[in-house]
Design a protein around this motif. Structure first.
Motif, PDB file in Angstrom:
ATOM      1  N   PRO A  82       0.853  -1.309   0.162  1.00 48.29           N
ATOM      2  CA  PRO A  82       0.067   0.170  -0.100  1.00 48.29           C
ATOM      3  C   PRO A  82       0.874   1.257   0.104  1.00 48.29           C
ATOM      4  O   PRO A  82       1.729   1.476   0.813  1.00 48.29           O
ATOM      5  N   VAL A  83       0.647   2.212  -0.911  1.00 47.22           N
ATOM      6  CA  VAL A  83       1.680   3.305  -1.340  1.00 47.22           C
ATOM      7  C   VAL A  83       0.748   4.567  -1.365  1.00 47.22           C
ATOM      8  O   VAL A  83      -0.149   4.322  -1.858  1.00 47.22           O
ATOM      9  N   LEU A  84       1.318   5.572  -0.569  1.00 45.58           N
ATOM     10  CA  LEU A  84       0.726   6.979  -0.541  1.00 45.58           C
ATOM     11  C   LEU A  84       1.605   7.793  -1.068  1.00 45.58           C
ATOM     12  O   LEU A  84       2.633   8.049  -0.491  1.00 45.58           O
ATOM     13  N   ILE A  85       1.455   8.556  -2.130  1.00 45.93           N
ATOM     14  CA  ILE A  85       2.109   9.579  -2.601  1.00 45.93           C
ATOM     15  C   ILE A  85       1.271  11.060  -2.285  1.00 45.93           C
ATOM     16  O   ILE A  85       0.281  11.143  -2.622  1.00 45.93           O
ATOM     17  N   THR A  86       2.376  11.903  -1.923  1.00 44.38           N
ATOM     18  CA  THR A  86       1.624  13.126  -1.374  1.00 44.38           C
ATOM     19  C   THR A  86       2.322  14.475  -2.087  1.00 44.38           C
ATOM     20  O   THR A  86       3.317  14.059  -2.574  1.00 44.38           O
ATOM     21  N   ALA A  95       6.616   9.777  -0.917  1.00 46.92           N
ATOM     22  CA  ALA A  95       5.906   8.655  -1.019  1.00 46.92           C
ATOM     23  C   ALA A  95       6.138   8.320   0.454  1.00 46.92           C
ATOM     24  O   ALA A  95       7.108   8.179   0.983  1.00 46.92           O
ATOM     25  N   PHE A  96       5.076   7.165   0.637  1.00 50.83           N
ATOM     26  CA  PHE A  96       5.196   6.525   2.117  1.00 50.83           C
ATOM     27  C   PHE A  96       4.524   5.122   1.954  1.00 50.83           C
ATOM     28  O   PHE A  96       3.678   5.151   1.078  1.00 50.83           O
ATOM     29  N   LEU A  97       4.913   4.177   2.775  1.00 50.63           N
ATOM     30  CA  LEU A  97       3.821   3.084   3.097  1.00 50.63           C
ATOM     31  C   LEU A  97       2.327   3.603   3.714  1.00 50.63           C
ATOM     32  O   LEU A  97       2.460   4.374   4.835  1.00 50.63           O
ATOM     33  N   ASN A  98       1.514   3.490   2.934  1.00 49.83           N
ATOM     34  CA  ASN A  98       0.064   3.720   3.733  1.00 49.83           C
ATOM     35  C   ASN A  98      -0.404   2.943   4.823  1.00 49.83           C
ATOM     36  O   ASN A  98      -1.481   2.129   4.790  1.00 49.83           O
ATOM     37  N   VAL A  99       0.588   2.968   5.775  1.00 47.82           N
ATOM     38  CA  VAL A  99       0.103   2.062   7.067  1.00 47.82           C
ATOM     39  C   VAL A  99       0.274   2.902   8.258  1.00 47.82           C
ATOM     40  O   VAL A  99       1.390   3.326   8.625  1.00 47.82           O
ATOM     41  N   CYS A 100      -0.537   2.982   8.978  1.00 47.19           N
ATOM     42  CA  CYS A 100      -0.715   3.675  10.253  1.00 47.19           C
ATOM     43  C   CYS A 100       0.401   3.133  11.390  1.00 47.19           C
ATOM     44  O   CYS A 100       0.419   1.832  11.487  1.00 47.19           O
ATOM     45  N   SER A 101       1.125   4.008  12.014  1.00 39.56           N
ATOM     46  CA  SER A 101       2.296   3.448  12.842  1.00 39.56           C
ATOM     47  C   SER A 101       1.606   2.777  14.074  1.00 39.56           C
ATOM     48  O   SER A 101       2.044   2.360  15.008  1.00 39.56           O
ATOM     49  N   HIS A 102       0.281   3.035  14.315  1.00 36.59           N
ATOM     50  CA  HIS A 102      -0.344   2.475  15.631  1.00 36.59           C
ATOM     51  C   HIS A 102      -0.795   1.074  15.306  1.00 36.59           C
ATOM     52  O   HIS A 102      -0.292   0.339  16.095  1.00 36.59           O
ATOM     53  N   ARG A 129       1.056  16.173   5.530  1.00 36.21           N
ATOM     54  CA  ARG A 129       1.480  15.466   4.239  1.00 36.21           C
ATOM     55  C   ARG A 129       2.740  15.280   4.109  1.00 36.21           C
ATOM     56  O   ARG A 129       3.281  14.635   3.037  1.00 36.21           O
ATOM     57  N   ASP A 130       3.625  15.572   4.984  1.00 35.58           N
ATOM     58  CA  ASP A 130       4.980  15.279   5.334  1.00 35.58           C
ATOM     59  C   ASP A 130       5.285  13.874   5.866  1.00 35.58           C
ATOM     60  O   ASP A 130       6.342  13.469   6.079  1.00 35.58           O
ATOM     61  N   GLY A 131       4.089  13.108   6.196  1.00 31.29           N
ATOM     62  CA  GLY A 131       4.277  11.935   6.875  1.00 31.29           C
ATOM     63  C   GLY A 131       4.331  11.783   8.234  1.00 31.29           C
ATOM     64  O   GLY A 131       4.411  10.780   9.123  1.00 31.29           O
ATOM     65  N   LYS A 132       4.456  13.120   8.846  1.00 28.28           N
ATOM     66  CA  LYS A 132       4.817  13.253  10.283  1.00 28.28           C
ATOM     67  C   LYS A 132       3.670  12.837  11.161  1.00 28.28           C
ATOM     68  O   LYS A 132       2.600  13.329  10.786  1.00 28.28           O
ATOM     69  N   LEU A 133       3.613  12.338  12.329  1.00 30.42           N
ATOM     70  CA  LEU A 133       2.638  12.112  13.148  1.00 30.42           C
ATOM     71  C   LEU A 133       2.208  13.312  13.951  1.00 30.42           C
ATOM     72  O   LEU A 133       3.221  13.697  14.656  1.00 30.42           O
ATOM     73  N   ILE A 134       1.040  13.878  13.823  1.00 33.56           N
ATOM     74  CA  ILE A 134       0.829  15.222  14.388  1.00 33.56           C
ATOM     75  C   ILE A 134      -0.184  15.133  15.430  1.00 33.56           C
ATOM     76  O   ILE A 134      -0.595  16.098  16.087  1.00 33.56           O
ATOM     77  N   GLY A 135      -1.009  13.895  15.285  1.00 28.94           N
ATOM     78  CA  GLY A 135      -2.107  14.056  16.597  1.00 28.94           C
ATOM     79  C   GLY A 135      -2.182  12.403  16.943  1.00 28.94           C
ATOM     80  O   GLY A 135      -2.659  11.514  15.833  1.00 28.94           O
ATOM     81  N   ILE A 136      -2.795  12.303  18.135  1.00 25.88           N
ATOM     82  CA  ILE A 136      -2.919  10.974  18.787  1.00 25.88           C
ATOM     83  C   ILE A 136      -4.354  11.183  19.479  1.00 25.88           C
ATOM     84  O   ILE A 136      -4.388  12.046  20.299  1.00 25.88           O
ATOM     85  N   SER A 137      -5.356  10.666  19.063  1.00 27.67           N
ATOM     86  CA  SER A 137      -6.766  10.757  19.594  1.00 27.67           C
ATOM     87  C   SER A 137      -6.725  10.428  21.071  1.00 27.67           C
ATOM     88  O   SER A 137      -5.915   9.448  21.514  1.00 27.67           O
ATOM     89  N   GLU A 138      -7.423  11.115  21.887  1.00 25.49           N
ATOM     90  CA  GLU A 138      -7.453  10.986  23.550  1.00 25.49           C
ATOM     91  C   GLU A 138      -5.914  10.643  23.804  1.00 25.49           C
ATOM     92  O   GLU A 138      -5.864   9.352  24.566  1.00 25.49           O
TER      93      GLU A 138
END
Length: 395
Positions: A82-86, A95-102, A129-138
């Motif tokens: 799964p690939v994500l291009i932004t 480009a990133f692997l379209n895979v959440c790190s959680h 869009r740069d792939g950085k994790l910017i938010g964790i819910s709760e």
């Protein structure tokens, strides 16, 4: 090589193709070549091709025309990855692997879109869009984590001359100049970065190499395409040039003499589609046919089993349609190209797959006149063997 030199060289290629038509000849290799039939049917070989070729080499996965604006993205599957291009706000493509790190869910659905951030639908973790994790819910109940270490896994990526290339190995590297050896200048000359993306169609067929072999020669035009390709292009009349493992394949038209000879010789290199055509091959899996009205770019991917492939047929044109009527004509042309490709090439490919699986013949044979097929298999074998001596170029 500068643009004037490239045009001059294409004029020489045009002159060679004119000679082919007038003398009823074609490009010739040194001899015939055998390829084991099992290489199209063996599961171990198929998996090795994915690991050593598709997951290691630069793959052309998207066009500038698909995602021109800041915030545009494309999510897709490439050989099960799964690939994500932004495109970021400054125009940078990543480009990133379209895979959440959680927990591993995708952060974007397959297809195209535009957004400022990607939110995983499983637990709403959010990425820029740069792939950085910017938010964790709760996050107050989740526990302490280092967000800097939990961004999307980035893939080597580079945009060049209207195309976006990705290496599917996060630990890999990308060097388009070394890999394509000047070939991508062709696409700068075409102005591909400014073209309009019409859309795509997906078709399915036999083993990816069976399908790809059909893009590499014109020996079959009269017998397989008597009413579609052969009226324009003679059979068994083909020119080859190699750029590393990639190729530019020239196909003269029946009318090449009438279309070129009245013109000054220095203009012959500018007459693509008006006397001759090119199919541009990007190793390992892309075939590009530029036509005046619409261009077809086939991306071939190994399917879920050794005997299957998934081909994405992309369609582009030089200018965006002016109205709904022009748009409809483009869509109809795309459907026509798709139907010809599937009904005339992929159907017989599936019959070939059945034939090879019987074990009736130990090898397939590629003739001296099928030098493009030979060249493709020489390079494929080289990557598979992880050899140190590269195949001889076609010139």
């Amino acid at each position: 090589m500068d643009r004037a030199s490239r045009i001059g060289h294409l004029g020489e290629v045009a002159e060679t193709m004119l000679d082919y038509v007038e003398t009823k000849s074609t490009f010739q290799g040194k001899g015939t070549m055998k390829v084991p039939s099992a290489s199209y049917c063996d599961d171990a070989i198929y998996r090795k091709e994915i690991d050593l070729v598709f997951k290691k080499l630069p793959l052309m996965l998207a066009f500038t025309a698909e995602m021109k604006n800041p915030g545009d993205y494309k999510a897709m599957d490439a050989v099960g990855m799964p690939v994500l291009i932004t495109r970021d706000k400054d125009g940078t493509v990543r480009a990133f692997l379209n895979v959440c790190s959680h927990r591993g869910a995708p952060v974007a659905e397959e297809g195209h879109g535009n957004c400022s951030r990607f939110v995983c639908k499983y637990h709403s973790w959010t990425y820029g869009r740069d792939g950085k994790l910017i938010g964790i819910s709760e996050k107050q109940t989740f526990g302490d984590v280092d967000r800097a270490e939990l961004g999307l896994r980035q893939l080597p990526c580079e945009e060049r001359n209207g195309m976006i290339f990705v290496v599917l190995d996060p630990n890999g590297s990308i060097d388009l100049d070394a890999y394509y050896r000047g070939y991508l200048d062709d696409f700068a000359d075409l102005g591909l970065a400014d073209w309009h993306y019409v859309g795509n169609r997906t078709i399915f067929g036999a083993n990816w190499k069976i399908a790809f072999d059909g893009y590499l020669e014109g020996y079959h035009f009269q017998s397989l395409h008597p009413e579609t390709i052969f009226p324009r292009t003679p059979s068994n009349c083909t020119h080859y040039e190699g750029f590393g493992p990639s190729m530019r394949i020239g196909f003269p038209q029946h009318e090449i003499a009438n279309l070129l000879k009245p013109l000054p010789r220095e203009e012959w290199g500018t007459r693509e589609n008006y006397g001759y055509d090119f199919v541009r091959i990007l190793f390992p899996n892309v075939s590009i046919f530029v036509a005046p009205e619409i261009t077809q770019v086939a991306q071939l991917f190994p399917g879920p089993t050794v005997g299957e492939n998934r081909t994405v047929l992309n369609y582009l044109c030089r200018e965006a349609p002016k109205d709904a009527e022009e748009e409809e004509k483009l869509q109809q042309m795309a459907n026509f190209f798709r139907d010809v490709t599937y009904e005339e090439d992929y159907v017989i490919g599936m019959q070939i797959q059945k034939g090879l699986e019987t074990g009736a013949h130990e090898n397939l044979i590629f003739g001296k006149n099928e030098r493009g097929n030979q060249y493709f298999h020489e390079w494929l074998n080289w990557y598979m063997a992880q050899d140190t001596t590269a195949p001889e170029p076609v010139m």
